[in-house]
Scaffold this motif. Structure first.
Motif, short mmCIF file in Angstrom:
data_model
loop_
_atom_site.label_atom_id
_atom_site.label_comp_id
_atom_site.label_asym_id
_atom_site.label_seq_id
_atom_site.Cartn_x
_atom_site.Cartn_y
_atom_site.Cartn_z
N LEU A 38 0.84 -1.19 0.00
CA LEU A 38 0.00 0.00 0.00
C LEU A 38 0.88 1.25 0.00
CD1 LEU A 38 -2.54 -1.11 2.78
CD2 LEU A 38 -2.73 -1.45 0.30
N LEU A 39 0.27 2.37 -0.34
CA LEU A 39 1.00 3.63 -0.43
C LEU A 39 0.26 4.74 0.29
CD1 LEU A 39 3.27 5.41 -1.83
CD2 LEU A 39 1.56 5.80 -3.64
N LEU A 40 1.03 5.59 0.98
CA LEU A 40 0.46 6.82 1.51
C LEU A 40 0.57 7.86 0.40
CD1 LEU A 40 -0.73 7.96 4.20
CD2 LEU A 40 1.49 9.05 4.54
N SER A 41 -0.42 7.90 -0.47
CA SER A 41 -0.43 8.87 -1.56
C SER A 41 -0.67 10.26 -0.97
CB SER A 41 -1.51 8.52 -2.58
OG SER A 41 -2.75 8.22 -1.95
N ASN A 42 -0.21 11.30 -1.69
CA ASN A 42 -0.30 12.63 -1.12
C ASN A 42 -0.29 13.69 -2.21
OD1 ASN A 42 2.72 13.67 -1.34
ND2 ASN A 42 2.78 11.51 -0.75
N ILE A 43 -0.46 14.93 -1.81
CA ILE A 43 -0.58 16.04 -2.75
C ILE A 43 0.66 16.19 -3.63
CG2 ILE A 43 0.29 17.70 -1.07
CD1 ILE A 43 -1.65 19.75 -2.21
N ALA A 44 1.84 15.87 -3.09
CA ALA A 44 3.07 16.00 -3.88
C ALA A 44 3.17 14.92 -4.94
CB ALA A 44 4.28 15.97 -2.96
N SER A 45 3.00 13.67 -4.52
CA SER A 45 3.20 12.54 -5.44
C SER A 45 2.08 12.37 -6.45
CB SER A 45 3.35 11.25 -4.63
OG SER A 45 2.17 10.98 -3.89
N HIS A 46 0.86 12.83 -6.10
CA HIS A 46 -0.29 12.52 -6.95
C HIS A 46 -1.04 13.74 -7.48
CE1 HIS A 46 0.49 8.47 -5.71
NE2 HIS A 46 -0.40 8.06 -6.56
N ALA A 47 -0.53 14.94 -7.19
CA ALA A 47 -1.14 16.14 -7.78
C ALA A 47 -0.08 17.02 -8.41
CB ALA A 47 -1.92 16.92 -6.72
N ILE A 48 0.92 17.38 -7.63
CA ILE A 48 1.96 18.29 -8.10
C ILE A 48 2.92 17.62 -9.08
CG2 ILE A 48 3.92 19.68 -7.35
CD1 ILE A 48 2.33 20.19 -4.74
N ALA A 49 3.29 16.37 -8.80
CA ALA A 49 4.30 15.68 -9.62
C ALA A 49 3.89 15.54 -11.07
CB ALA A 49 4.58 14.30 -9.02
N ALA A 50 2.60 15.49 -11.35
CA ALA A 50 2.14 15.30 -12.72
C ALA A 50 2.62 16.42 -13.63
CB ALA A 50 0.61 15.22 -12.75
N THR A 51 2.79 17.63 -13.10
CA THR A 51 3.28 18.76 -13.87
C THR A 51 4.75 19.04 -13.59
OG1 THR A 51 1.08 19.76 -13.80
CG2 THR A 51 2.89 21.21 -14.42
N LEU A 52 5.19 18.77 -12.39
CA LEU A 52 6.56 19.06 -11.99
C LEU A 52 7.57 18.26 -12.80
CD1 LEU A 52 8.43 20.48 -9.89
CD2 LEU A 52 8.20 18.41 -8.50
N PHE A 53 7.26 16.99 -13.07
CA PHE A 53 8.18 16.12 -13.79
C PHE A 53 7.83 16.07 -15.28
CE2 PHE A 53 8.68 14.84 -9.46
CZ PHE A 53 10.00 14.42 -9.35
N ARG A 54 8.85 16.25 -16.12
CA ARG A 54 8.62 16.21 -17.56
C ARG A 54 8.16 14.82 -18.01
NH1 ARG A 54 13.50 19.18 -17.24
NH2 ARG A 54 13.30 21.35 -17.92
N ASN A 55 8.74 13.80 -17.41
CA ASN A 55 8.42 12.42 -17.77
C ASN A 55 8.13 11.61 -16.51
OD1 ASN A 55 9.00 12.55 -20.76
ND2 ASN A 55 11.03 13.12 -19.97
N GLU A 65 -8.76 15.58 -10.08
CA GLU A 65 -9.07 17.01 -10.04
C GLU A 65 -7.92 17.82 -9.44
OE1 GLU A 65 -12.63 16.99 -7.78
OE2 GLU A 65 -13.94 16.50 -9.50
N GLU A 66 -7.27 17.28 -8.42
CA GLU A 66 -6.16 17.97 -7.80
C GLU A 66 -4.98 18.12 -8.75
OE1 GLU A 66 -5.37 19.07 -4.01
OE2 GLU A 66 -7.14 19.79 -5.07
N ALA A 67 -4.72 17.08 -9.55
CA ALA A 67 -3.63 17.15 -10.53
C ALA A 67 -3.87 18.30 -11.51
CB ALA A 67 -3.49 15.82 -11.27
#
Length: 326
Positions: free
Chosen positions: A93-110, A309-311
């Motif tokens: 299991l994973l503790l998903s969060n705002i960084a890994s599942h919302a911000i990272a989608a745009t922060l990382f090129r790939n 929606e957060e992403a």
């Protein structure tokens, strides 16, 4: 007319009937062994504090140990990627969060995973405000002081966060945009290491989540200047909000429970039910309140939709900040 099988068919039917229970017995109920719970940050930060609290309670509810595994780095994407590539059997299991599942989608090129498609999202766990803290010797006692001192300093002021592109980082970026403060972002691999350096005076200030900062505030190791919630926290009622200081800024990081994509619906629902019971327990709710956190109320469908929606909501904020990671 009733059906009467031929006498010679009876042994085969009896054998088939006897085989069925053996097959059923071979399929052990989930969970029948410890469950691994990946926290994509180092120990000591707010993600770790909340993850361990919920993980321990979840283990009691499931009747099996929930083993915490810290896999920090790359704005929580290393641990998240590992979980997305794990077997969808309910034991990772994973503790998903705002960084890994919302911000990272745009922060990382790939970004090597899709925040929605590559996971089975189970439940929103908690939301929590962010707080701006400084070393006790730092001369700023208000946000106005921070702005003034940053503009007077030749190279601006250093300000730490839990990592590039984290919600704490973007809070600082937005604060600078709204006030004209000259701030140099100093990223760390998690809130714990950043707080250590603020306490030591290596960096004068940082943005941190309230659960992580609270013990240090109460111990006098740091001072608080503002909280990012819509209203003051009852845990630190003396600390004003950013809005009270005339800065239209609200930031509420969130944490949820996710698993690899393809998790069997029965296991997903069992997890969601267990989390619902865990978050409803008075003792846990009281503990979360002590940390300044609010329990979530989203099941699988709502949390999946929320992550998507957060992403989208954070995409323009990340682009405006200029932050980029490879």
């Amino acid at each position: 007319m009733p059906f009467h099988p031929p006498r010679r068919a009876l042994p085969a039917l009896l054998l088939a009937g006897l085989a069925a229970p053996r097959v059923a017995r071979a399929q052990a109920p989930w969970p029948d062994r410890p469950v691994r719970f990946v926290i994509p940050y180092p120990p000591g930060g707010s993600t770790d504090v909340i993850g361990r609290l919920v993980g321990n309670a979840l283990g009691q509810e499931l009747g099996q140990p929930v083993v915490i595994e810290n896999r920090g780095g790359a704005t929580a994407t290393i641990g998240s990627l590992m979980v997305s590539q794990s077997r969808p059997d309910g034991y990772t299991l994973l503790l998903s969060n705002i960084a890994s599942h919302a911000i990272a989608a745009t922060l990382f090129r790939n970004l090597p995973y899709d925040p929605v498609r590559d996971f089975t999202h189970v439940a929103l766990l908690v939301t929590t405000p962010t707080i701006l803290v400084v070393n006790p010797a730092f001369p700023a006692h208000s946000l106005a002081d921070v702005v003034r001192l940053s503009q007077q300093a030749p190279g601006g002021l250093d300000m730490a966060s839990s990592g590039t592109g984290s919600s704490n980082h973007l809070l600082l970026v937005r604060f600078a945009e709204l006030t004209g403060a000259k701030l140099n972002h100093v990223p760390y691999r998690g809130g714990g290491p950043a707080m250590t350096d603020v306490i030591a005076g290596t960096v004068p200030m940082m943005s941190d989540t309230l659960p992580s900062a609270l013990p240090h505030l109460r111990g006098g190791a740091v001072r608080a200047l503002a909280v990012s919630g819509p209203e003051r926290s009852p845990l630190v009622p003396e600390v004003p909000t950013f809005r009270e200081a005339g800065i239209d800024l609200i930031n509420l990081p969130w944490y949820g429970l996710s698993a690899p994509a393809g998790l069997e619906p029965g296991i997903r629902d069992r997890l969601a039910s267990a989390i619902s019971k865990v978050l409803a327990a008075p003792a846990l709710r009281a503990r979360l309140a002590e940390l300044g956190s609010e329990p979530g109320d989203m099941g699988p469908a709502d949390y999946t939709r929320f992550v998507g929606e957060e992403a989208k909501r954070w995409a323009p904020v990340v682009k405006a900040s200029g932050a980029q990671a490879d």
